[in-house]
Scaffold this motif. Structure first.
Motif, PDB file in Angstrom:
ATOM      1  N   TYR A1335       0.861  -1.180   0.000  1.00 57.26           N
ATOM      2  CA  TYR A1335       0.000   0.000   0.000  1.00 57.26           C
ATOM      3  C   TYR A1335       0.897   1.228   0.000  1.00 57.26           C
ATOM      4  O   TYR A1335       1.769   1.366   0.863  1.00 57.26           O
ATOM      5  N   VAL A1336       0.690   2.080  -0.992  1.00 57.97           N
ATOM      6  CA  VAL A1336       1.525   3.272  -1.120  1.00 57.97           C
ATOM      7  C   VAL A1336       0.649   4.510  -0.986  1.00 57.97           C
ATOM      8  O   VAL A1336      -0.569   4.472  -1.199  1.00 57.97           O
ATOM      9  N   ASP A1337       1.293   5.616  -0.616  1.00 59.54           N
ATOM     10  CA  ASP A1337       0.595   6.888  -0.454  1.00 59.54           C
ATOM     11  C   ASP A1337       0.431   7.540  -1.824  1.00 59.54           C
ATOM     12  O   ASP A1337       1.416   7.828  -2.507  1.00 59.54           O
ATOM     13  N   LYS A1338      -0.821   7.779  -2.225  1.00 56.80           N
ATOM     14  CA  LYS A1338      -1.069   8.368  -3.542  1.00 56.80           C
ATOM     15  C   LYS A1338      -0.508   9.779  -3.640  1.00 56.80           C
ATOM     16  O   LYS A1338      -0.064  10.199  -4.706  1.00 56.80           O
ATOM     17  N   ARG A1339      -0.514  10.514  -2.531  1.00 52.17           N
ATOM     18  CA  ARG A1339      -0.010  11.886  -2.589  1.00 52.17           C
ATOM     19  C   ARG A1339       1.487  11.903  -2.833  1.00 52.17           C
ATOM     20  O   ARG A1339       2.000  12.733  -3.589  1.00 52.17           O
ATOM     21  N   ALA A1340       2.203  10.979  -2.191  1.00 46.69           N
ATOM     22  CA  ALA A1340       3.640  10.894  -2.443  1.00 46.69           C
ATOM     23  C   ALA A1340       3.902  10.426  -3.864  1.00 46.69           C
ATOM     24  O   ALA A1340       4.842  10.895  -4.526  1.00 46.69           O
ATOM     25  N   MET A1341       3.056   9.518  -4.373  1.00 45.14           N
ATOM     26  CA  MET A1341       3.239   8.998  -5.724  1.00 45.14           C
ATOM     27  C   MET A1341       3.141  10.109  -6.759  1.00 45.14           C
ATOM     28  O   MET A1341       3.836  10.096  -7.774  1.00 45.14           O
ATOM     29  N   ARG A1342       2.274  11.094  -6.492  1.00 45.11           N
ATOM     30  CA  ARG A1342       2.156  12.209  -7.438  1.00 45.11           C
ATOM     31  C   ARG A1342       3.446  12.998  -7.546  1.00 45.11           C
ATOM     32  O   ARG A1342       3.674  13.686  -8.532  1.00 45.11           O
ATOM     33  N   ASN A1343       4.259  12.910  -6.527  1.00 44.52           N
ATOM     34  CA  ASN A1343       5.526  13.625  -6.518  1.00 44.52           C
ATOM     35  C   ASN A1343       6.702  12.688  -6.786  1.00 44.52           C
ATOM     36  O   ASN A1343       7.841  12.965  -6.405  1.00 44.52           O
ATOM     37  N   ASP A1344       6.412  11.558  -7.444  1.00 42.10           N
ATOM     38  CA  ASP A1344       7.430  10.569  -7.816  1.00 42.10           C
ATOM     39  C   ASP A1344       8.161  10.007  -6.605  1.00 42.10           C
ATOM     40  O   ASP A1344       9.340   9.667  -6.681  1.00 42.10           O
ATOM     41  N   ARG A1345       7.456   9.905  -5.497  1.00 36.92           N
ATOM     42  CA  ARG A1345       8.025   9.294  -4.303  1.00 36.92           C
ATOM     43  C   ARG A1345       7.194   8.074  -3.942  1.00 36.92           C
ATOM     44  O   ARG A1345       5.992   8.023  -4.198  1.00 36.92           O
ATOM     45  N   VAL A1346       7.825   7.088  -3.325  1.00 35.20           N
ATOM     46  CA  VAL A1346       7.135   5.862  -2.918  1.00 35.20           C
ATOM     47  C   VAL A1346       7.192   5.784  -1.408  1.00 35.20           C
ATOM     48  O   VAL A1346       8.267   5.628  -0.821  1.00 35.20           O
ATOM     49  N   THR A1347       6.040   5.937  -0.785  1.00 35.69           N
ATOM     50  CA  THR A1347       5.930   5.862   0.667  1.00 35.69           C
ATOM     51  C   THR A1347       4.965   4.741   1.006  1.00 35.69           C
ATOM     52  O   THR A1347       3.780   4.809   0.641  1.00 35.69           O
ATOM     53  N   LEU A1348       5.450   3.712   1.688  1.00 35.81           N
ATOM     54  CA  LEU A1348       4.587   2.599   2.081  1.00 35.81           C
ATOM     55  C   LEU A1348       3.757   2.985   3.292  1.00 35.81           C
ATOM     56  O   LEU A1348       4.275   3.601   4.229  1.00 35.81           O
ATOM     57  N   VAL A1349       2.476   2.634   3.256  1.00 36.85           N
ATOM     58  CA  VAL A1349       1.574   2.922   4.367  1.00 36.85           C
ATOM     59  C   VAL A1349       0.826   1.642   4.713  1.00 36.85           C
ATOM     60  O   VAL A1349       0.926   0.631   4.022  1.00 36.85           O
ATOM     61  N   GLU A1350       0.087   1.708   5.809  1.00 37.66           N
ATOM     62  CA  GLU A1350      -0.681   0.544   6.241  1.00 37.66           C
ATOM     63  C   GLU A1350      -1.972   0.434   5.429  1.00 37.66           C
ATOM     64  O   GLU A1350      -2.484   1.419   4.888  1.00 37.66           O
TER      65      GLU A1350
END
Length: 1572
Positions: A1335-1350
């Motif tokens: 599960y990744v954060d969609k907001r971070a994905m918009r900024n080309d970052r991958v942040t795993l969330v619960e």
């Protein structure tokens, strides 16, 4: 003046009759005076009146009644919809007119609406010829060449058909659609989109732009046809034209390449010019990974702030109860029923206005005793529990029967039963009925009292019982008219306590839920005493009551106080008021009434009934109680009424506004007969100050002021304070607007059964600003917003229910309605049918205005009026309107008394069931709290990023499959058999009878267990011999040379496989092409021809069926038969043997060409060498552990990519048995694939998403049946979806859960990934770890970052691993712009290095730069020496806790989406699929969605699976969900029919073609909305 009355209007011309009817309505609604009406009517009838003296005399002697049509029209329109005229104000009208005069005429782009969507009665004015985009001289295509999106048939074109060759004559000739007699879509052209040639000009200009780095588009338009049911994705995918620039290079159509010439779509350009985007300062940071909170509006430094001191509780005068009043209501009824038994208690007017029904106090007492006796003694005989004291009983009486109601109400009080007065339920459209039913259920009501007439009118079942109304509990209906007399010695039971509930009054909260306010016996008595003292009621007075007697002021005065004081009440039914609005004034005159209880609406209607004014006298009236005096706009009605009727004896001090609340009951009353100057007051207040919650006096001639009148003083014995509307109950300052709170013995005590919200409403303990509690008294929140003026005068400026807080400022719905009503002309909408409310979108409230438009209003007039409303509200209130909608007449939900049911209207709006006729959304001007846009930093070099990653200890994003082994078997095989042709020949010699292919059809034999019947089986030797014969045919008949390209046009089957190897046997290069579809040959045949030409095929191999189709009459009408290369029919093969099988000099030579439509809709062909082909087969064999003893089921398209490799190549290399099922067979019978898997006990099966979707939908309800018939999927070890996109996790999860009871395990379902540069990168193998999901954060994905969330986190997005990397494959994640290697916390482009990479693109003209860009790239940081191919897909790599077969930790590869499809908005990268998934979820009638951008506007296209009048419901919902979940403002919403969004053969949307079709006006949309 009377002469025109002799005219029989039915004989007049239709246009005159229509004008007369319009005049009648204007008079009825107060839009014209009586004098103006007569003048206009006389002028209209001047030509039809007899001017002879005899005619005039006849007119005087015999004045005729209006015609039946006119009378019916009057009755239909008479004041039913005039409820909101209380908002009329000359001052507000003047302010609005002045504000609008300052604005230029608004330029609002009209929406495009298909003519079939026009609502009944709604006119569509014919457009001028020069406005149409379908004129002959405007079209760049002739009628015979018009190309359109295919709709409505079984198959359809999947691509747009706009741009063509630079030389127009080179474009394939497209015929019209067969059997479709609909006019061209240009007939529904966007107004203002004036020239299709303009679009061609713009597209032409784009062809001179520089090439972009993406796969070459060998077409503009890859066409695929599929069923309109969204599932049949297996009809042929084709190409229709080539998109090239002048240099011969291939070019795509990109947003930034389009020159703003203003011609492409005049309406979109108009929209861009209209938008007023808030200007923002650029963001200095690159990207902060904290929660990007939405921007909060900066507080206005000039906003007024309260300056007064903290107020203290204000007491009313002492409650001194006069001697002689009854001790309670029952004793009052007993007193007057005995001593004054002949005195009239209630009189009701019938529909003719005659006081025909009267009830005396003696009869009232007898009836109440009879009802009390029967309830307690005569119920519950058939095993049911009877009515006992303290039980709740519903009172269901119509609004024209107060006699039955008052009898039932006091009968309940006598019996100690708790009455619950409710409206009569209706099985028809009744907005509040369901909520009342839920309330009755929570009150445990089992009995309902009603009258005989009412009981007869209720809907009945076939057995004669009353139907069960929606939401209502099961009730026993008691008809009080049929009760028997009570026994003489029966006495009602004594009352246990005065603190027990006396009655429950229903009300509605702001969210629309129905709750019951509990009023105790003590409170009921105290309320009657207080009202008696405040209103100076005395015995024998006559009261005229127009209000609803079941609740609120009508109940308190007309039912309780009247009996408490022995008064005579004359009730005016609401139905009579609609016909005769002066009836209440006539009754005051006739009975010399001293009290009248009305609403400002009734006063306004009375003003309009001018013909009845001459006989009116108000001399006896001492109290005219205005029940809705708390509405700020009641002042206008009061002043106008006094001005007109003061000459008729109306005294100024008789007009007494009051404020009331369902929870606190009576809040205040202006005392009648007041003498002191301080007993009344009014204030001219600044609306801007009120919006900030502050009282500020304004000048009298100000255009933005609000004049308020007082609602009287605090009630006797009560105490009032004002507290802040939000948060704790903190006291307001003296010049601050807050919520009025009341402390009195007569208020309600709770919401029945709802202790939680009761405590916050009925048990309020006010606090000082420092938190200290004031005294020990508890107050009740009234829900009214206001302040206390001098001398304790109560001023109300709104209600909490109508409060809308937008960007920190308060606005009241009544004020907005008043402004809307002041916008002229008002002939487009019904004045009284306007709903205003707010919805929460993006952490702020947004104002919604919904009105009912008149049937004769054109769309253009509607939008002109709507634009003026927007300007007026913005000027007067300084707030934007988020959505303005017009619905057809009589569409808004109604209350039982005919008003607008606001909560139900809001609910319908939010759920998309309101069905508006016109919608105007203004998100660009309203939404100002979007997150700050991201600013890219071009000065950050890849080396700097690389160093930063090293310093932070970040892991570099790379992964690789296991090493290719060099076992004895593999190395020996590799030496002997370098080419697939050699392997096939070797297998035909060593295992000639081994079955390698079995083709199944959709027929299933037997009833149980299911058995599939093989259609064709082919062994190694059979395939070898057939391939040899095909090779001979190519050499002899085709006269082909080594290296020639041959097009293979076959349906899915073994013929395709044999033809492929036949080509390889003689050194030809095969190209697989999907055959044209016979039902859609006009669109699909040119596409086949285009691939044949693009691939430079010298001959065509096909079977007899396709050959006949190519030579058919229909085909020759589209393409000349001579234009095809040599066509060879393999159904008629020579029985000859090849002398020798061709062996390529080097494995690097081309084996075959693979053409495929990319996700951006462009056709790209790649060259696959013999070495790459063999390497790919070897990797698949190792990954999936494929051996000759294995059986594999394939159900996918065999024309390109990994599907082609598995269908044609893998079995020959590995020797396993492939069971082939064409996807079209699954369309015919969804069970055939799973049945084959079960019958053959297959361990490995491969399918497409389309097949999986077919099974999920087609077999969703049949799994139990399949299990009974022996289908068992426990044998499946790997069920892999072949795809070139992000895994569709919702579909795979649904499939897994659905077939779990057939033995399918979740770990067996997985996906794969391939692309143009590498056909097979990842595939789930036999010994691979289970598929991983993150599960990744969609907001971070918009900024080309991958942040795993619960799981379940806000803004989380579930992404599934795209299979395991094949052996020999190595991938890295690189920045697509800088080419620097990314860390695993970044999103980047997937680059691949593998022995089976494609050799390059096959292009018409060679371009080395494209080859180097895509197939020979090197990283700027990291591993600089390795050659990589760029996939064009974004993804990321994550190391998991799973262990690979080599013992190392597994690196999972996650594909997010195609780089070319990403949308860059506000500096951030969006993936269309994410927006589309949100949109599809927002309304159940949206069956598919696609998004794209055009000139920085986000365009959302939705397919509506419903009736066309539901199209406009989708516009607000689509806009809302995109704002809420993605922080994006939608510019254009396009609603189309199902099947319009183009989809390629793999089920992937072709958004660029959709955009081309939209701009070329070829979609034939149901509706196109342009958001402001």
């Amino acid at each position: 003046m009377m002469a025109d009355k002799t005219i029989d209007t039915s004989l007049l011309p239709e246009d005159v009759r229509l004008k007369l009817e319009e005049l009648e309505i204007e008079l009825a609604e107060g839009d014209i005076t009586q004098k103006g009406y007569e003048k206009k009517r006389t002028r209209l009838l001047a030509n039809y009146v007899s001017h002879s003296p005899a005619g005039k005399l006849l007119a005087i002697l015999q004045p005729s009644a209006p015609s039946p049509q006119t009378a019916a029209q009057r009755k239909a329109h008479r004041r039913l919809t005039r409820e909101d005229n209380r908002y009329h104000s000359e001052i507000r009208t003047e302010a609005v007119m002045q504000a609008l005069a300052l604005h230029k005429k608004p330029v609002v782009p009209l929406p495009s609406k298909r003519t079939s969507v026009q609502y009944p009665g709604q006119q569509q004015r014919p457009r001028e010829r020069h406005e149409s985009s379908s004129d002959d001289d405007d079209s760049i295509f002739g009628d015979d060449q018009h190309r359109d999106f295919q709709r409505g048939g079984r198959y359809r074109d999947s691509g747009a058909s706009s741009s063509s060759f630079s030389d127009a004559s080179a474009s394939p000739h497209h015929g019209g659609r067969g059997g479709d007699s609909r006019p061209h879509s240009a007939a529904y052209a966007i107004p203002g989109n004036t020239s299709r040639q303009a679009l061609a000009d713009v597209l032409q200009s784009t062809r001179h732009s520089q090439p972009i780095s993406q796969p070459p588009d060998v077409t503009n338009n890859a066409k695929s046809t599929r069923q309109a049911d969204r599932v049949g994705h297996y009809a042929p995918a084709h190409i229709s034209s080539v998109r090239m620039n002048n240099s011969g290079n291939i070019s795509g159509l990109q947003d930034d390449e389009i020159r703003h010439q203003g011609k492409v779509s005049a309406k979109i350009q108009q929209l861009l010019n209209t938008l007023k985007r808030p200007k923002r300062k650029p963001l200095t940071e690159f990207f902060v990974e904290e929660d990007d909170a939405l921007e909060t509006p900066a507080p206005d430094p000039n906003a007024p702030k309260p300056e007064g001191s903290t107020m203290s509780p204000f007491p009313g005068e002492p409650l001194v109860i006069p001697t002689g009043l009854p001790r309670n209501l029952e004793s009052a009824l007993q007193r007057y029923g005995s001593s004054s038994y002949k005195a009239n208690a209630v009189t009701v007017l019938d529909q003719n206005g005659k006081p025909s029904l009267t009830l005396t106090y003696g009869k009232l007492l007898a009836r109440t005793q009879k009802i009390a006796y029967n309830m307690l003694q005569k119920t519950g005989h058939k095993g049911e529990g009877g009515i006992k004291p303290n039980d709740r009983v519903a009172l269901v009486y119509p609004n024209n029967d107060p006699i039955s109601f008052i009898s039932g109400f006091y009968g309940c009080l006598q019996a100690g039963v708790i009455p619950v007065p409710v409206e009569v339920p209706s099985s028809r459209r009744d907005a509040g009925g369901q909520g009342i039913g839920f309330l009755l259920g929570s009150l445990n009501v089992k009995y309902a009292l009603t009258s005989e007439a009412c009981h007869k009118s209720l809907s009945k079942t076939a057995s004669g019982e009353v139907v069960q109304f929606k939401g209502w509990p099961k009730l026993n209906w008691l008809v009080t008219d049929n009760f028997h007399k009570s026994s003489k010695d029966w006495q009602p039971p004594p009352k246990q306590s005065e603190d027990i509930p006396a009655y429950v009054e229903y009300t509605q909260s702001k969210d629309g839920s129905t709750v019951g306010v509990t009023v105790t016996r003590k409170a009921m008595l105290c309320h009657a005493q207080t009202l008696t003292l405040a209103s100076n009621y005395t015995e024998g007075e006559v009261m005229v009551c127009v209000l609803d007697f079941k609740r609120d002021v009508g109940l308190w005065h007309g039912i309780l106080c009247s009996v408490f004081n022995g008064m005579h009440v004359i009730f005016i039914p609401y139905s009579l008021m609609k016909v005769d609005p002066a009836s209440w004034m006539k009754m005051i005159t006739k009975y010399k009434a001293s009290v009248a209880i009305v609403k400002s609406r009734d006063m306004h209607w009375g003003l309009l009934a001018q013909k009845d004014h001459k006989d009116i006298s108000f001399a006896s009236l001492r109290l005219l109680l205005v029940a809705d005096g708390a509405n700020p706009w009641s002042l206008t009605s009061c002043d106008a009424f006094l001005n007109l009727f003061q000459s008729k004896g109306l005294k100024p001090e008789a007009i007494c506004p009051c404020a009331s609340s369902s929870e606190a009951l009576t809040v205040s009353i202006r005392r009648p007969g007041r003498s002191s100057a301080s007993a009344t007051g009014r204030g001219i207040l600044s609306m801007q100050g009120l919006s900030h919650g502050v009282v500020r006096v304004d000048t009298e001639n100000s255009l933005t002021s609000l004049t308020l009148q007082d609602c009287g003083q605090v009630m006797p014995g009560a105490m009032m304070i004002v507290v802040k509307t939000e948060g704790p109950s903190i006291l307001c300052q003296t010049d601050e607007v807050g919520e009025l709170c009341l402390c009195a013995d007569y208020t309600g005590v709770s919401y029945w059964g709802l202790q939680g919200i009761s405590s916050t409403t009925f048990q309020v303990q006010p606090q000082h600003p420092d938190g200290t509690i004031i005294g020990d008294k508890q107050y009740v929140r009234t829900g009214l917003l206001g302040f206390l003026g001098p001398g304790g005068l109560v001023f109300v400026c709104g209600s909490k229910e109508g409060l809308m807080t937008v960007s920190g400022r308060r606005h009241n719905t009544d004020d907005i309605i008043a402004t809307v009503l002041a916008v002229e002309p008002m002939k487009f909408i019904y004045r009284g049918r306007i709903a205003v409310f707010s919805v929460s979108v993006l952490k702020d409230e947004r104002i919604i205005i919904i009105a009912e438009q008149r049937p004769d209003c054109t769309e253009e007039e509607s939008f002109q009026w709507m634009s003026r409303v927007l300007q007026a509200v913005d000027s007067i209130h300084q707030v934007g309107v988020y959505c303005l909608a017009l619905v057809p007449p009589n569409y808004l939900p109604k209350t039982p008394l005919g008003g607008i049911h606001l909560p139900e209207t809001k609910k319908k709006f939010l759920e998309g069931s309101l069905h508006p006729a016109n919608v105007l959304m203004c998100p660009h001007t309203c939404v100002t709290n979007l997150p700050k846009p991201r600013e890219h930093r071009p000065d950050v070099t890849p080396s700097a990023v690389h160093v930063g990653n090293i310093v932070q200890g970040a892991r570099m994003a790379q992964a690789q499959g296991r090493e290719l082994g060099s076992s004895e078997e593999e190395s020996d095989t590799a030496r002997k058999h370098m080419f697939l042709t050699e392997i096939l020949r070797w297998r035909s010699q060593t295992t000639p009878d081994h079955i390698v292919f079995t083709l199944l059809n959709s027929k299933i034999q037997g009833k149980w267990p299911y058995q599939v019947q093989p259609q064709i089986q082919m062994s190694c030797s059979q395939l070898h011999k057939r391939a040899e014969r095909i090779g001979c045919m190519l050499m002899e008949k085709g006269r082909l040379n080594t290296g020639d390209h041959v097009a293979l046009i076959y349906p899915p089957g073994v013929d395709l496989i044999a033809a492929f190897y036949g080509c390889l046997y003689v050194g030809c290069v095969p190209v697989t092409i999907r055959p044209p579809h016979p039902q859609n040959i006009a669109t699909t045949l040119p596409t086949v021809k285009m691939i044949v030409e693009v691939s430079k095929s010298s001959a065509i191999l096909t079977n007899s069926i396709v050959h006949k189709l190519l030579k058919s009459k229909e085909a020759t009408q589209i393409l000349e038969s001579k234009s095809w290369p040599t066509i060879l029919d393999t159904d008629d093969l020579p029985k000859k043997k090849l002398a020798a099988i061709y062996r390529a000099p080097t494995p690097e030579m081309i084996c075959y060409l693979d053409f495929s439509v990319s996700t951006t809709g462009m056709l790209a062909g790649v060259k696959m060498s013999h070495a790459s082909t063999t390497a790919l087969c070897r990797s698949i064999k190792l990954q999936c552990e494929l051996y000759p003893s294995r059986e594999v089921t394939l159900c996918l398209d065999p024309y390109c990519g990994l599907g082609f490799v598995l269908w044609c190549l893998a079995s020959i290399y590995s020797g396993h048995h492939s069971i082939l099922i064409a996807p079209s067979e699954v369309e015919t019978n969804p069970a055939v694939w799973l049945t084959a898997v079960s019958n053959y006990k297959v361990r490995d099966t491969f399918c497409s998403y389309g097949v999986m979707e077919l099974c999920t939908r087609g077999l969703g309800t049949s799994t139990a049946t399949l299990k009974q018939r022996g289908i068992n999927l426990a044998c499946v070890r790997t069920c892999c979806v072949i795809a070139e996109e992000r895994p569709r996790i919702q579909l795979t999860t649904s499939f897994t859960k659905l077939f779990a009871n057939l033995g399918l395990t979740p770990r067996s379902v997985s996906t794969s990934f391939g692309c143009r540069v590498n056909l097979g990168m990842a595939l789930q193998g036999a010994s691979c770890p289970d598929p991983t999901t993150v599960y990744v954060d969609k907001r971070a994905m918009r900024n080309d970052r991958v942040t795993l969330v619960e799981k379940g986190s806000p803004h989380s997005l579930c992404i599934m691993e795209s299979g395991k990397l094949l052996p020999g494959v190595k991938v890295v994640i690189a920045n697509p712009d800088t080419k620097g290697q990314c860390a695993d916390s970044h999103l980047g482009e997937i680059w691949v290095n593998s022995p089976h990479n494609a050799s390059g693109y096959f292009m018409i003209y060679g371009d080395d730069s494209l080859h180097a860009e895509h197939f020979d790239s090197h990283l700027a940081t990291g591993d600089l020496s390795t050659r990589y191919a760029r996939t064009g897909f974004l993804g990321f790599v994550r190391r998991t806790e799973l262990t690979q077969s080599d013992g190392g930790r597994h690196d999972a590869i996650f594909v997010v989406g195609a780089l070319d499809e990403t949308i860059m908005l506000r500096g951030m990268r969006y993936h269309p699929i994410d927006i589309e998934m949100s949109v599809v979820r927002c309304h159940r009638k949206i069956c598919e969605c696609a998004v794209f951008t055009w000139t920085n506007l986000l365009v959302v296209v939705v397919e509506l699976e419903g009736s066309e009048n539901e199209a406009l419901d989708l516009v607000p919902l689509v806009t809302n969900v995109t704002l809420e979940e993605h922080y994006l403002i939608v510019g254009v919403v396009v609603v189309v029919d199902p099947g319009v969004i183009p989809i390629n053969s793999r089920g992937e949307k072709q958004r660029m073609h959709l955009r081309d079709g939209f701009l070329a006006d070829q979609l034939d949309p149901i509706y196109v909305a342009y958001n402001m």
